[in-house]
Scaffold this motif. Structure first.
Motif: not given
Length: 421
Positions: A22, A124, A142, A145, A147, A149, A406
């Protein structure tokens, strides 16, 4: 997995790898993320044979498990649905990148310049049942955005989700992004779900997507923040000023297009003034379409209906069944929805602007519609490319959860040697 200790260790490793990924994904440029999703789309289409073969294994498992027709429909893939997955990946890829978007900026008399900008949530966790396309939707949103996951798919879609996940990882690899940005929990064991709900050090938010049992479990047991996604107890209200043709078209599509999705209509409310005209025509059309109509006392004289019971109000059938009731007026309909609804999606069919405005103002569901099928309650149909789910809570995310939802935000504050008096 042999025991809970082994699963706990597995999930801790997955969480640590996701947290590390991440950090890299959060600063990845928009072009790389778009390239990853486009490459994933190509991999899905090229690997559709393998995906369909994996899905066939899952369908066999579902039949042996005795899944309902609605659940089997959610689970099933064919070339058209795989094309839908490909289209969804490409649609998300083409979306504007939300990360770094300036939401607001202003200057202060002190000389400070302040910007509020979008930033990824971090990691996430998505826990879902049956529908293998969620693997692609969640992974894509994800990545878009910024992120990482962790995906824990349902036991029914285990093989299908694995085949789709492999395509997503191939896309990350092709774009030079960390492969650990999208991880699929490699076990059907429910202990993995229990572990995810307490991984506060590595998971920033949990999104459950499934039935009442799953969502209730997550909300009860999670120590990680949760984006609520309750049942789709979806209502359609036929107002006194409803157009007959629109009412027929909207209700039939909302109930019959796909009965197993959360946007399918489950309860039809009919204004008393049109119960014997438009209402009867709609009910007969539903019966002719193979829908079991569970009617209140005022409508049970219509041939083919089944008497409704108290348990039919506030029930999500996810099947070719609909509850139907006569209401005195719009306020009676609103009161019924407030009592039995799940704050998901409601629709009014009316030509009266004042009625629509009253319906919109006095109900607080995540999605309110006028003269449109509730099957449009979908992130793809909202222009988001895809969705992780329909959030029915009021904190942070609401309605279709796309890439923008998100993200959180942070403040960037700049001065010029500025000090506070």
């Amino acid at each position: 997995m042999k025991d809970q200790t082994e699963i706990a260790a597995l999930m801790a490793e997955i969480g640590a790898r996701a947290r590390a990924a991440s950090a890299d994904l959060a600063i990845a440029d928009a072009a790389s993320k778009r390239a990853a999703l486009e490459a994933a789309a190509e991999a899905v289409w090229a690997g559709r044979g393998e995906i369909l073969a994996a899905n066939a294994r899952d369908l066999d498992y579902g039949r042996d498990k005795g899944l309902s027709d609605a659940m089997m429909d959610r689970l099933a893939l064919d070339e058209a649905r795989i094309q839908g997955i490909v289209d969804g990946l490409r649609a998300v890829a083409a979306q504007d990148d939300p990360v770094g978007e300036v939401l607001a900026e202003w200057d202060r008399p002190t000389g400070l310049h302040i910007r509020r900008v979008r930033t990824p949530l971090g990691v996430v966790g998505v826990i879902y049942e049956s529908r293998p396309n969620v693997t692609a939707d969640a992974g894509a949103l994800c990545v878009k955005s910024g992120n990482a996951v962790i995906l824990r798919g349902g036991s029914e879609s285990f093989h299908s989700s694995g085949a789709i996940h492999a395509c997503l990882v191939a896309g990350l690899r092709a774009a030079g992004l960390p492969e650990d940005a999208i991880q699929l929990v490699p076990t059907r064991d429910r202990a993995a779900v229990e572990a995810m709900l307490t991984m506060t050090d590595t998971i920033d938010v949990i999104i459950p997507r499934g039935g009442k049992g799953l969502v209730g479990l997550v909300q009860r047991e999670a120590r990680v923040p949760v984006f609520a996604h309750l049942e789709g107890i979806v209502h359609i209200y036929l107002d006194a000023a409803a157009d007959a043709a629109k009412a027929l078209r909207v209700v039939l599509n909302a109930k019959t297009r796909r009965t197993g999705i959360c946007g399918a209509a489950e309860c039809l409310l009919i204004h008393r003034d049109i119960a014997d005209t438009i209402g009867q025509n709609v009910i007969r059309a539903l019966i002719e379409a193979g829908v079991e109509v569970r009617a209140d006392a005022a409508l049970q004289g219509i041939a083919g209906t089944v008497p409704a019971t108290d348990e039919d109000w506030g029930r999500e059938y996810l099947d070719s069944i609909i509850a139907v009731k006569v209401v005195e007026n719009i306020d009676d309909a609103i009161a019924h929805i407030r009592r039995y609804g799940s704050n998901h999606t409601e629709c009014i069919v009316t030509e009266a602007d004042a009625a629509a405005e009253r319906f919109f103002a006095r109900l607080d569901s995540a999605i309110l519609m006028r003269n449109a099928s509730t099957q449009f309650a979908d992130g793809g149909e909202f222009g988001m490319g895809a969705e992780i789910g329909i959030a029915t809570g009021k904190m942070h995310a609401r309605g279709p959860v796309g890439a923008a939802q998100l993200t959180s935000f942070k403040y960037l504050v700049e001065g010029d040697g500025t000090v506070r008096a």
